[in-house]
Design an enzyme around this catalytic site. Sequence first.
Site, PDB file in Angstrom:
ATOM      1  N   CYS A 171       9.962  15.381  -9.044  1.00  0.00           N
ATOM      2  CA  CYS A 171       9.970  16.004 -10.374  1.00  0.00           C
ATOM      3  C   CYS A 171      10.619  15.052 -11.374  1.00  0.00           C
ATOM      4  O   CYS A 171      11.730  14.549 -11.130  1.00  0.00           O
ATOM      5  CB  CYS A 171      10.755  17.311 -10.328  1.00  0.00           C
TER       6      CYS A 171
ATOM      7  N   HIS B   9       5.807  -0.945  -2.705  1.00  0.00           N
ATOM      8  CA  HIS B   9       5.413  -0.289  -3.958  1.00  0.00           C
ATOM      9  C   HIS B   9       5.531   1.224  -3.832  1.00  0.00           C
ATOM     10  O   HIS B   9       4.841   1.979  -4.514  1.00  0.00           O
ATOM     11  CB  HIS B   9       3.969  -0.681  -4.333  1.00  0.00           C
TER      12      HIS B   9
ATOM     13  N   ASP C 152      -0.538   4.222   1.005  1.00  0.00           N
ATOM     14  CA  ASP C 152      -1.380   5.183   1.740  1.00  0.00           C
ATOM     15  C   ASP C 152      -0.768   5.683   3.043  1.00  0.00           C
ATOM     16  O   ASP C 152      -1.321   6.582   3.681  1.00  0.00           O
ATOM     17  CB  ASP C 152      -2.762   4.554   2.019  1.00  0.00           C
TER      18      ASP C 152
ATOM     19  N   CYS D 151      13.999  17.350 -12.725  1.00  0.00           N
ATOM     20  CA  CYS D 151      15.181  17.657 -11.886  1.00  0.00           C
ATOM     21  C   CYS D 151      15.285  16.748 -10.674  1.00  0.00           C
ATOM     22  O   CYS D 151      16.277  16.790  -9.943  1.00  0.00           O
ATOM     23  CB  CYS D 151      15.117  19.126 -11.425  1.00  0.00           C
TER      24      CYS D 151
ATOM     25  N   CYS E 119       6.874  21.186 -11.122  1.00  0.00           N
ATOM     26  CA  CYS E 119       7.940  21.628 -10.223  1.00  0.00           C
ATOM     27  C   CYS E 119       8.319  23.055 -10.600  1.00  0.00           C
ATOM     28  O   CYS E 119       8.010  23.505 -11.727  1.00  0.00           O
ATOM     29  CB  CYS E 119       9.121  20.675 -10.447  1.00  0.00           C
TER      30      CYS E 119
ATOM     31  N   SER F  28      -4.592 -10.000  -2.624  1.00  0.00           N
ATOM     32  CA  SER F  28      -5.048 -11.061  -3.539  1.00  0.00           C
ATOM     33  C   SER F  28      -3.879 -11.954  -3.952  1.00  0.00           C
ATOM     34  O   SER F  28      -4.064 -12.957  -4.619  1.00  0.00           O
ATOM     35  CB  SER F  28      -5.683 -10.436  -4.790  1.00  0.00           C
TER      36      SER F  28
ATOM     37  N   ASN G 203       0.824  -1.210   0.000  1.00  0.00           N
ATOM     38  CA  ASN G 203       0.000   0.000   0.000  1.00  0.00           C
ATOM     39  C   ASN G 203       0.859   1.261   0.000  1.00  0.00           C
ATOM     40  O   ASN G 203       1.957   1.269   0.539  1.00  0.00           O
ATOM     41  CB  ASN G 203      -0.943   0.006   1.215  1.00  0.00           C
TER      42      ASN G 203
ATOM     43  N   ASN H  66      -8.275 -12.549   5.463  1.00  0.00           N
ATOM     44  CA  ASN H  66      -8.921 -12.097   4.232  1.00  0.00           C
ATOM     45  C   ASN H  66     -10.340 -12.662   4.242  1.00  0.00           C
ATOM     46  O   ASN H  66     -10.524 -13.818   4.624  1.00  0.00           O
ATOM     47  CB  ASN H  66      -8.135 -12.676   3.036  1.00  0.00           C
TER      48      ASN H  66
HETATM   49  N1  APR Z   1     -10.095  -7.028   5.143  1.00  0.00           N
HETATM   50  C1  APR Z   1      -9.161  -7.879   4.637  1.00  0.00           C
HETATM   51  N2  APR Z   1      -9.042  -8.169   3.323  1.00  0.00           N
HETATM   52  C2  APR Z   1      -9.922  -7.577   2.489  1.00  0.00           C
HETATM   53  C3  APR Z   1     -10.937  -6.685   2.929  1.00  0.00           C
HETATM   54  C4  APR Z   1     -10.997  -6.416   4.331  1.00  0.00           C
HETATM   55  N3  APR Z   1     -11.935  -5.595   4.847  1.00  0.00           N
HETATM   56  N4  APR Z   1     -11.648  -6.271   1.836  1.00  0.00           N
HETATM   57  C5  APR Z   1     -11.095  -6.876   0.757  1.00  0.00           C
HETATM   58  N5  APR Z   1     -10.067  -7.671   1.148  1.00  0.00           N
HETATM   59  C6  APR Z   1      -9.178  -8.502   0.316  1.00  0.00           C
HETATM   60  C7  APR Z   1      -9.768  -8.990  -0.987  1.00  0.00           C
HETATM   61  O1  APR Z   1     -10.449 -10.233  -0.787  1.00  0.00           O
HETATM   62  C8  APR Z   1      -8.493  -9.191  -1.828  1.00  0.00           C
HETATM   63  O2  APR Z   1      -7.953 -10.491  -1.629  1.00  0.00           O
HETATM   64  O3  APR Z   1      -8.081  -7.696  -0.029  1.00  0.00           O
HETATM   65  C9  APR Z   1      -7.531  -8.146  -1.269  1.00  0.00           C
HETATM   66  C10 APR Z   1      -7.340  -6.945  -2.180  1.00  0.00           C
HETATM   67  O4  APR Z   1      -6.670  -7.390  -3.337  1.00  0.00           O
HETATM   68  P1  APR Z   1      -6.164  -6.299  -4.404  1.00  0.00           P
HETATM   69  O5  APR Z   1      -7.200  -5.281  -4.622  1.00  0.00           O
HETATM   70  O6  APR Z   1      -5.623  -7.083  -5.581  1.00  0.00           O
HETATM   71  O7  APR Z   1      -4.965  -5.558  -3.644  1.00  0.00           O
HETATM   72  P2  APR Z   1      -3.454  -5.995  -3.549  1.00  0.00           P
HETATM   73  O8  APR Z   1      -3.328  -7.453  -3.333  1.00  0.00           O
HETATM   74  O9  APR Z   1      -2.845  -5.096  -2.537  1.00  0.00           O
HETATM   75  O10 APR Z   1      -2.882  -5.594  -5.003  1.00  0.00           O
HETATM   76  C11 APR Z   1      -1.504  -5.738  -5.191  1.00  0.00           C
HETATM   77  O11 APR Z   1      -1.635  -4.684  -7.357  1.00  0.00           O
HETATM   78  O12 APR Z   1      -2.553  -3.078  -8.662  1.00  0.00           O
HETATM   79  C12 APR Z   1      -1.432  -3.403  -7.965  1.00  0.00           C
HETATM   80  O13 APR Z   1       0.134  -1.928  -7.055  1.00  0.00           O
HETATM   81  C13 APR Z   1      -1.170  -2.412  -6.857  1.00  0.00           C
HETATM   82  O14 APR Z   1      -0.211  -2.832  -4.677  1.00  0.00           O
HETATM   83  C14 APR Z   1      -1.230  -3.238  -5.591  1.00  0.00           C
HETATM   84  C15 APR Z   1      -0.991  -4.653  -6.101  1.00  0.00           C
END
Ligand code: APR
Length: 259
Positions: free
Chosen positions: A134, A126, A111, A137, A155, A196, A109, A220
Amino acid sequence: MTPPTVDTALLQRAAADIARSRRTLALTGAGISVESGIPPFRGKGGLWEKIDPMKYAHIDALVKDPETVWRVLIKDMKEVLDRARPNDAHRGLARLEEMGLLQTVITQNIDGLHQAAGSRDVIEFHGSFARQRCMDCGRKMATADVELHELPPRCRCGGVLRPEAIFFGELIPPEHLLRSQQLAAACDTMLVIGTSAVVQPFASLPVIARGAGATVIEINPEKTPLTGEISDYLLAGKAGQVMRALVDIIEKELRETRP
Ligand code: APR
């Protein structure tokens, strides 16, 4: 209070695994921030259901047409992230680190919510949205200080600004990849929360841990490609609810066993 969906025996098992583990890692993905109001990328309501990541989240698109990438992807992301605050899952991991029961969070993440919740050792696999760079530069600045009255923002040298997040087509910073692989190969227990597990090389980290004999615990609501293959068991539930219940059990047991 045990969340309705999570098996109490599995929660007790996870609490015991974490309490006796000497080196515990947490790997997190977008799912851990869903309860903070940040949509995931895949699955129901996922960002990639709305926009094509190869058209807007690939480095080639950012270089070729930064105005469109800022307008379609980055501007909205900034608005969502500006409003987001840590939830019980982020706070639970910070609490485990404070108790000496968690060594490092390796997050996909961008964030910054783990750090906002108090986690100190965080690898932003990530990159991060908190800073902009920028493209001409290289000057860096906080995203919070970037005015968006023009897109793309520039910038003072005139170059285009971009988030320090890793776009598709870019390499993971080698220092993050190496340290993450070393930690995964040396941990006793790995929590894999809200991912995922389909994006490489991050998704290889649980495989490395499993291969080195670690206990891999998934949190999950859904199964992933790791479930039943790499992870020892799945705590099926939302990260906030599960982590709150898990930390409550661990703290209760620590209070009862403290001399
Ligand atoms: N609590 C726990 N897990 C959850 C919740 C929750 N409340 N809600 C959804 N999920 C799970 C979903 O079931 C899924 O398995 O979180 C996972 C989200 O998967 P993605 O959206 O694919 O996110 P992520 O695995 O972080 O993606 C990896 O892909 O697009 C790129 O750079 C991006 O860092 C990201 C990377």
